[in-house]
Design an enzyme around this catalytic site. Structure first.
Site, PDB file in Angstrom:
ATOM      1  N   MET A 131      46.617  41.999  45.153  1.00  0.00           N
ATOM      2  CA  MET A 131      45.445  42.168  46.028  1.00  0.00           C
ATOM      3  C   MET A 131      45.450  41.126  47.149  1.00  0.00           C
ATOM      4  O   MET A 131      45.190  41.453  48.315  1.00  0.00           O
ATOM      5  CB  MET A 131      44.161  42.039  45.194  1.00  0.00           C
ATOM      6  CG  MET A 131      42.910  42.158  46.025  1.00  0.00           C
ATOM      7  SD  MET A 131      41.403  42.114  45.047  1.00  0.00           S
ATOM      8  CE  MET A 131      41.285  40.376  44.667  1.00  0.00           C
ATOM      9  N   LEU A 188      48.325  29.165  46.893  1.00  0.00           N
ATOM     10  CA  LEU A 188      46.973  29.635  46.615  1.00  0.00           C
ATOM     11  C   LEU A 188      46.622  29.367  45.156  1.00  0.00           C
ATOM     12  O   LEU A 188      47.360  29.761  44.248  1.00  0.00           O
ATOM     13  CB  LEU A 188      46.837  31.132  46.906  1.00  0.00           C
ATOM     14  CG  LEU A 188      46.695  31.433  48.397  1.00  0.00           C
ATOM     15  CD1 LEU A 188      48.049  31.609  49.053  1.00  0.00           C
ATOM     16  CD2 LEU A 188      45.851  32.667  48.622  1.00  0.00           C
ATOM     17  N   SER A 229      42.874  28.468  42.584  1.00  0.00           N
ATOM     18  CA  SER A 229      41.692  29.173  42.077  1.00  0.00           C
ATOM     19  C   SER A 229      40.576  28.168  41.818  1.00  0.00           C
ATOM     20  O   SER A 229      40.839  26.999  41.509  1.00  0.00           O
ATOM     21  CB  SER A 229      42.062  29.854  40.771  1.00  0.00           C
ATOM     22  OG  SER A 229      40.900  30.198  40.051  1.00  0.00           O
ATOM     23  N   SER A 230      39.332  28.658  41.882  1.00  0.00           N
ATOM     24  CA  SER A 230      38.197  27.758  41.635  1.00  0.00           C
ATOM     25  C   SER A 230      38.103  27.330  40.168  1.00  0.00           C
ATOM     26  O   SER A 230      37.340  26.428  39.847  1.00  0.00           O
ATOM     27  CB  SER A 230      36.893  28.432  42.064  1.00  0.00           C
ATOM     28  OG  SER A 230      36.726  29.645  41.369  1.00  0.00           O
ATOM     29  N   CYS A 231      38.888  27.965  39.285  1.00  0.00           N
ATOM     30  CA  CYS A 231      38.810  27.562  37.876  1.00  0.00           C
ATOM     31  C   CYS A 231      39.543  26.247  37.602  1.00  0.00           C
ATOM     32  O   CYS A 231      39.532  25.759  36.480  1.00  0.00           O
ATOM     33  CB  CYS A 231      39.324  28.659  36.958  1.00  0.00           C
ATOM     34  SG  CYS A 231      41.089  28.888  37.044  1.00  0.00           S
ATOM     35  N   TYR A 263      45.580  28.789  32.814  1.00  0.00           N
ATOM     36  CA  TYR A 263      45.765  29.137  34.234  1.00  0.00           C
ATOM     37  C   TYR A 263      45.377  27.944  35.110  1.00  0.00           C
ATOM     38  O   TYR A 263      46.063  27.613  36.077  1.00  0.00           O
ATOM     39  CB  TYR A 263      44.879  30.355  34.536  1.00  0.00           C
ATOM     40  CG  TYR A 263      44.957  30.872  35.951  1.00  0.00           C
ATOM     41  CD1 TYR A 263      46.113  31.477  36.426  1.00  0.00           C
ATOM     42  CD2 TYR A 263      43.858  30.785  36.801  1.00  0.00           C
ATOM     43  CE1 TYR A 263      46.166  31.984  37.719  1.00  0.00           C
ATOM     44  CE2 TYR A 263      43.905  31.281  38.089  1.00  0.00           C
ATOM     45  CZ  TYR A 263      45.059  31.874  38.541  1.00  0.00           C
ATOM     46  OH  TYR A 263      45.108  32.367  39.825  1.00  0.00           O
ATOM     47  N   LYS A 310      47.573  25.879  37.905  1.00  0.00           N
ATOM     48  CA  LYS A 310      47.187  25.787  39.319  1.00  0.00           C
ATOM     49  C   LYS A 310      46.977  24.333  39.747  1.00  0.00           C
ATOM     50  O   LYS A 310      47.270  23.976  40.905  1.00  0.00           O
ATOM     51  CB  LYS A 310      45.935  26.632  39.580  1.00  0.00           C
ATOM     52  CG  LYS A 310      46.223  28.131  39.538  1.00  0.00           C
ATOM     53  CD  LYS A 310      47.205  28.514  40.649  1.00  0.00           C
ATOM     54  CE  LYS A 310      47.636  29.949  40.632  1.00  0.00           C
ATOM     55  NZ  LYS A 310      48.648  30.252  41.661  1.00  0.00           N
ATOM     56  N   HIS A 346      38.857  41.367  36.590  1.00  0.00           N
ATOM     57  CA  HIS A 346      37.724  40.489  36.862  1.00  0.00           C
ATOM     58  C   HIS A 346      36.433  41.311  36.823  1.00  0.00           C
ATOM     59  O   HIS A 346      36.465  42.532  36.761  1.00  0.00           O
ATOM     60  CB  HIS A 346      37.900  39.798  38.223  1.00  0.00           C
ATOM     61  CG  HIS A 346      38.995  38.795  38.221  1.00  0.00           C
ATOM     62  ND1 HIS A 346      40.239  39.051  38.730  1.00  0.00           N
ATOM     63  CD2 HIS A 346      39.043  37.524  37.744  1.00  0.00           C
ATOM     64  CE1 HIS A 346      41.006  37.981  38.571  1.00  0.00           C
ATOM     65  NE2 HIS A 346      40.309  37.039  37.971  1.00  0.00           N
ATOM     66  N   LYS A 382      32.669  50.714  35.515  1.00  0.00           N
ATOM     67  CA  LYS A 382      31.725  51.068  34.446  1.00  0.00           C
ATOM     68  C   LYS A 382      30.480  51.761  35.002  1.00  0.00           C
ATOM     69  O   LYS A 382      29.963  52.700  34.391  1.00  0.00           O
ATOM     70  CB  LYS A 382      31.334  49.809  33.664  1.00  0.00           C
ATOM     71  CG  LYS A 382      32.474  49.286  32.789  1.00  0.00           C
ATOM     72  CD  LYS A 382      31.987  48.346  31.702  1.00  0.00           C
ATOM     73  CE  LYS A 382      31.979  46.929  32.104  1.00  0.00           C
ATOM     74  NZ  LYS A 382      31.791  45.981  30.997  1.00  0.00           N
TER      75      LYS A 382
HETATM   76  O1  GFB Z   1      35.455  37.811  36.672  1.00  0.00           O
HETATM   77  P1  GFB Z   1      35.587  37.177  35.348  1.00  0.00           P
HETATM   78  O2  GFB Z   1      36.440  37.860  34.334  1.00  0.00           O
HETATM   79  O3  GFB Z   1      36.126  35.739  35.571  1.00  0.00           O
HETATM   80  O4  GFB Z   1      34.110  37.058  34.681  1.00  0.00           O
HETATM   81  P2  GFB Z   1      35.674  34.200  35.503  1.00  0.00           P
HETATM   82  C1  GFB Z   1      33.033  36.518  35.377  1.00  0.00           C
HETATM   83  C2  GFB Z   1      31.773  36.644  34.546  1.00  0.00           C
HETATM   84  O5  GFB Z   1      31.393  38.018  34.486  1.00  0.00           O
HETATM   85  C3  GFB Z   1      31.863  36.169  33.088  1.00  0.00           C
HETATM   86  C4  GFB Z   1      31.090  38.378  33.150  1.00  0.00           C
HETATM   87  O6  GFB Z   1      30.662  35.514  32.735  1.00  0.00           O
HETATM   88  C5  GFB Z   1      32.009  37.471  32.323  1.00  0.00           C
HETATM   89  O7  GFB Z   1      31.546  37.390  30.994  1.00  0.00           O
HETATM   90  N1  GFB Z   1      31.286  39.816  32.964  1.00  0.00           N
HETATM   91  C6  GFB Z   1      30.297  40.722  32.739  1.00  0.00           C
HETATM   92  C7  GFB Z   1      32.453  40.484  32.963  1.00  0.00           C
HETATM   93  N2  GFB Z   1      30.791  41.931  32.557  1.00  0.00           N
HETATM   94  C8  GFB Z   1      32.153  41.824  32.705  1.00  0.00           C
HETATM   95  C9  GFB Z   1      33.206  42.770  32.616  1.00  0.00           C
HETATM   96  O8  GFB Z   1      33.029  43.959  32.355  1.00  0.00           O
HETATM   97  N3  GFB Z   1      34.471  42.281  32.866  1.00  0.00           N
HETATM   98  C10 GFB Z   1      34.699  40.971  33.141  1.00  0.00           C
HETATM   99  N4  GFB Z   1      35.963  40.569  33.381  1.00  0.00           N
HETATM  100  N5  GFB Z   1      33.703  40.048  33.188  1.00  0.00           N
HETATM  101  C11 GFB Z   1      38.207  34.012  35.831  1.00  0.00           C
HETATM  102  C12 GFB Z   1      39.304  33.183  35.226  1.00  0.00           C
HETATM  103  O9  GFB Z   1      37.048  33.510  35.292  1.00  0.00           O
HETATM  104  O10 GFB Z   1      38.086  33.848  37.225  1.00  0.00           O
HETATM  105  C13 GFB Z   1      40.540  33.242  36.019  1.00  0.00           C
HETATM  106  O11 GFB Z   1      39.458  33.555  33.868  1.00  0.00           O
HETATM  107  C14 GFB Z   1      40.313  33.058  37.500  1.00  0.00           C
HETATM  108  O12 GFB Z   1      41.424  32.272  35.538  1.00  0.00           O
HETATM  109  C15 GFB Z   1      39.213  33.956  37.983  1.00  0.00           C
HETATM  110  O13 GFB Z   1      40.019  31.726  37.771  1.00  0.00           O
HETATM  111  C16 GFB Z   1      38.862  33.733  39.446  1.00  0.00           C
HETATM  112  O14 GFB Z   1      35.057  33.797  36.803  1.00  0.00           O
HETATM  113  O15 GFB Z   1      34.860  33.875  34.301  1.00  0.00           O
END
Ligand code: GFB
Length: 318
Positions: free
Chosen positions: A21, A111, A113-115, A142, A146, A185, A193
């Site tokens: 992406m 590049l 990441s904010s994590c 991860y 980074k 993400h 969904k």
């Molecule tokens: O986007 P996400 O997976 O990444 O989740 P992170 C962000 C928030 O959304 C979390 C919630 O609090 C999830 O629990 N969430 C709610 C969901 N519904 C959903 C869903 O259906 N799917 C997902 N995926 N999340 C990632 C890192 O963290 O961010 C990576 O694990 C990377 O390493 C990336 O840094 C930018 O922001 O939590």
């Protein structure tokens, strides 16, 4: 606007990870620069193999590199594949940075990441928060890779005088995102969904966790624009945050997605799923001070991605 210390016109610019992406957004944005864009598909070049990377680089001799190739995924993918997230990302970064040094690449942007920041960092998170506290456990693998990438750029700058810089984007979304519900993400997952809930007439859209975590979202075309801007003008050891400046709770994000998708049901939280970091909003003042601004608002960006998604899933007329 600062002066153009590294013009791209006439240069050979390699976008590593051009099918992802972020990489594909960079290729779109670089189409407006008078440069030659170099790419290498995964079948041609496995970035985890040092000899292959050195050979490819010696043969193609880029003048500049955007290192957007990475093993990426959402909260669950990170948690389930710690070895892949650490090993793949460390090797990709180490191999590309070392080969860039050996072949005399003029400029490289890594590049991240904010994590990379501590789980409980003060908000908005300034660049200086790096390595000041423990990481969020779900994505520490991860994050460590980074952080190593940032340090590689700094080390090669200090020891070898390489013009290698790194940028830390906030949570990204846009065309070409991953819509797999297990590995994606949050934003693409919610779009998928909500769309499915609308079609099936479900009473609620289910979200993971409590809905209280806050995240900042940036459209990938804005990210690509910021990266190209910084490639031109930024040449310092310290990494630079790239954010939109606005955060939103996951619950409000779900409401916004439901509005855009026109799903009229409720929202239900699955609290057996992890929340991850409670709050992630970057302090992007260093970037703003260079005159750059994002252009795509969150609602418009979600509407655009939803339109792309509908095209992808539309059944073929027969
Ligand atoms: O986007 P996400 O997976 O990444 O989740 P992170 C962000 C928030 O959304 C979390 C919630 O609090 C999830 O629990 N969430 C709610 C969901 N519904 C959903 C869903 O259906 N799917 C997902 N995926 N999340 C990632 C890192 O963290 O961010 C990576 O694990 C990377 O390493 C990336 O840094 C930018 O922001 O939590």
């Amino acid at each position: 606007m600062p002066s153009d210390g590294f013009p791209l016109a006439g240069k050979r610019v390699w976008v590593a990870g051009h099918r992802g992406m972020v990489g594909s957004a960079l290729v779109r944005r670089l189409g407006r620069e008078a440069c030659t864009i170099l790419t290498a598909g995964r079948a041609e070049l496995d970035l985890r193999r040092q000899g292959a990377v050195e050979g490819w680089m010696a043969a193609h001799r880029p003048d500049a590199i955007f290192l957007a190739a990475a093993k990426v995924g959402g909260i669950l993918a990170n948690d389930r594949a710690p070895a892949d997230f650490l090993y793949d990302n460390l090797l990709i970064e180490a191999n590309v940075v070392e080969a860039a040094y050996r072949t005399g690449v003029g400029k490289l942007m890594l590049l991240g990441s904010s994590c990379i920041y501590p789980k409980f960092a003060d908000q908005p998170i300034p660049e200086e928060a790096l390595l000041t506290g423990p990481l969020e456990p779900t994505n520490q693998w991860y994050a460590v890779a980074k952080i190593a990438g940032i340090k590689l750029c700094q080390a090669y700058r200090r020891q070898h005088g390489c013009d290698f810089i790194s940028v830390m984007p906030t949570n990204l979304y846009g065309p070409g995102d991953n819509f797999d519900l297990e590995t994606s993400h949050v934003l693409p997952a919610l779009i998928r969904k909500a769309h499915a809930a609308k079609l099936s007439g479900a009473d609620a859209l289910e979200i993971w966790g409590s809905g209280t975590p806050r995240r900042e979202f940036l459209h990938v075309d804005d990210l690509a624009d910021a990266c190209v801007h910084l490639m031109h003008i930024y040449s310092q050891e310290y990494h630079v945050n790239i954010g939109s400046g606005e955060d939103i709770s996951i619950l409000d994000l779900a409401r916004l997605v439901a509005e855009v998708v026109e799903f009229a049901g409720g929202i239900r939280c699955d609290r057996t799923r992890p929340d991850g970091t409670p709050h992630k909003l970057l302090d992007s003042r260093r970037l703003r001070a260079t005159g750059w601004q994002p252009r795509i608002g969150l609602r418009d960006g979600i509407a655009q991605v939803y339109a792309h998604y509908q095209q992808q899933v539309r059944p073929c007329a027969s």
